[in-house]
Design a protein around this motif. Structure first.
Motif, mmCIF file in Angstrom:
data_model
loop_
_atom_site.group_PDB
_atom_site.id
_atom_site.type_symbol
_atom_site.label_atom_id
_atom_site.label_comp_id
_atom_site.label_asym_id
_atom_site.label_seq_id
_atom_site.Cartn_x
_atom_site.Cartn_y
_atom_site.Cartn_z
ATOM 1 N N PHE A 286 0.751 -1.169 -0.290
ATOM 2 C CA PHE A 286 -0.017 0.318 0.052
ATOM 3 C C PHE A 286 0.927 1.238 0.170
ATOM 4 O O PHE A 286 1.886 1.656 1.343
ATOM 5 C CB PHE A 286 -0.839 -0.032 1.068
ATOM 6 C CG PHE A 286 -1.735 -0.958 1.852
ATOM 7 C CD1 PHE A 286 -3.082 -1.413 0.557
ATOM 8 C CD2 PHE A 286 -1.139 -2.471 2.213
ATOM 9 C CE1 PHE A 286 -3.615 -2.160 0.747
ATOM 10 C CE2 PHE A 286 -2.009 -3.644 2.087
ATOM 11 C CZ PHE A 286 -3.060 -3.662 1.705
ATOM 12 N N LYS A 287 0.431 2.073 -0.995
ATOM 13 C CA LYS A 287 1.039 2.732 -1.202
ATOM 14 C C LYS A 287 0.593 4.535 -0.403
ATOM 15 O O LYS A 287 -0.234 4.916 -0.571
ATOM 16 C CB LYS A 287 1.602 4.050 -2.232
ATOM 17 C CG LYS A 287 2.846 4.584 -3.190
ATOM 18 C CD LYS A 287 2.449 4.740 -4.082
ATOM 19 C CE LYS A 287 1.934 5.449 -5.128
ATOM 20 N NZ LYS A 287 2.486 6.319 -6.805
ATOM 21 N N LEU A 288 1.468 5.779 0.449
ATOM 22 C CA LEU A 288 0.884 6.339 1.189
ATOM 23 C C LEU A 288 0.432 7.295 0.067
ATOM 24 O O LEU A 288 1.470 7.455 -0.894
ATOM 25 C CB LEU A 288 1.798 6.718 1.985
ATOM 26 C CG LEU A 288 1.352 8.250 3.489
ATOM 27 C CD1 LEU A 288 0.321 7.518 3.462
ATOM 28 C CD2 LEU A 288 2.211 8.890 4.462
ATOM 29 N N ILE A 289 -0.326 8.027 0.365
ATOM 30 C CA ILE A 289 -0.538 8.953 -1.080
ATOM 31 C C ILE A 289 -1.495 10.576 -0.468
ATOM 32 O O ILE A 289 -1.278 11.169 -0.902
ATOM 33 C CB ILE A 289 -1.948 8.650 -2.409
ATOM 34 C CG1 ILE A 289 -3.846 8.110 -1.242
ATOM 35 C CG2 ILE A 289 -0.975 7.167 -3.371
ATOM 36 C CD1 ILE A 289 -4.383 7.713 -2.703
ATOM 37 N N SER A 290 -2.054 10.084 0.616
ATOM 38 C CA SER A 290 -2.161 11.227 1.380
ATOM 39 C C SER A 290 -2.161 11.333 2.993
ATOM 40 O O SER A 290 -2.414 10.123 3.628
ATOM 41 C CB SER A 290 -3.412 12.065 0.705
ATOM 42 O OG SER A 290 -3.752 12.783 1.638
ATOM 43 N N LYS A 291 -1.820 12.489 3.443
ATOM 44 C CA LYS A 291 -1.735 12.221 4.888
ATOM 45 C C LYS A 291 -2.941 13.676 5.625
ATOM 46 O O LYS A 291 -2.619 14.764 4.952
ATOM 47 C CB LYS A 291 -0.036 12.870 5.262
ATOM 48 C CG LYS A 291 0.872 11.635 5.354
ATOM 49 C CD LYS A 291 2.329 12.387 5.471
ATOM 50 C CE LYS A 291 2.023 12.314 6.905
ATOM 51 N NZ LYS A 291 3.773 12.345 7.381
ATOM 52 N N ASP A 292 -2.966 13.503 6.880
ATOM 53 C CA ASP A 292 -3.533 14.139 8.195
ATOM 54 C C ASP A 292 -2.835 13.660 8.867
ATOM 55 O O ASP A 292 -2.040 13.508 8.961
ATOM 56 C CB ASP A 292 -5.018 13.853 7.394
ATOM 57 C CG ASP A 292 -5.569 14.238 8.183
ATOM 58 O OD1 ASP A 292 -5.982 15.239 9.678
ATOM 59 O OD2 ASP A 292 -6.329 15.592 7.731
ATOM 60 N N LYS A 293 -3.654 14.932 10.343
ATOM 61 C CA LYS A 293 -2.997 14.474 11.701
ATOM 62 C C LYS A 293 -2.725 13.922 11.833
ATOM 63 O O LYS A 293 -2.636 12.937 13.152
ATOM 64 C CB LYS A 293 -2.799 15.952 12.153
ATOM 65 C CG LYS A 293 -3.954 15.840 12.585
ATOM 66 C CD LYS A 293 -4.531 17.543 13.683
ATOM 67 C CE LYS A 293 -5.608 17.986 13.420
ATOM 68 N NZ LYS A 293 -5.818 18.766 14.525
ATOM 69 N N PHE A 294 -3.652 13.186 11.745
ATOM 70 C CA PHE A 294 -3.933 11.490 12.410
ATOM 71 C C PHE A 294 -3.904 10.161 11.611
ATOM 72 O O PHE A 294 -4.130 9.976 10.596
ATOM 73 C CB PHE A 294 -6.639 10.979 12.458
ATOM 74 C CG PHE A 294 -6.496 12.543 13.694
ATOM 75 C CD1 PHE A 294 -5.669 12.364 14.844
ATOM 76 C CD2 PHE A 294 -7.103 13.787 13.156
ATOM 77 C CE1 PHE A 294 -6.137 13.442 15.708
ATOM 78 C CE2 PHE A 294 -6.826 15.022 13.736
ATOM 79 C CZ PHE A 294 -6.731 14.453 15.437
#
Length: 76
Positions: free
Chosen positions: A58-66
């Motif tokens: 799984f590739k990380l495509i978007s981050k948030d603070k949680f």
């Protein structure tokens, strides 16, 4: 897609994340080990998380603070 990730804490003294587990949507294994050691909050966009049970990636495509709001793309 969103993934349910469980950070594994070293101890109550240092409270550092040493490893991560995931409920894998591919093999359906609950609390599967992953390839990611350390806090997932520090992963960069484009980095890969792999299920140690079925080897799905799984590739990380978007981050948030949680972490629960991170978006992932299934590669395999």
């Amino acid at each position: 897609m969103k993934l349910t990730i469980y950070p594994e804490i070293c101890c109550e003294v240092c409270n550092e994340v040493i490893h991560n587990h995931v409920d894998c949507p591919v093999c359906k294994y609950k609390y599967a080990g992953t390839s990611e050691y350390g806090d997932i909050l520090y992963m960069d966009i484009g980095e890969i998380l792999e299920c140690e049970v079925c080897k799905a990636k799984f590739k990380l495509i978007s981050k948030d603070k949680f972490i629960s709001e991170f978006e992932w793309e299934q590669l395999t």
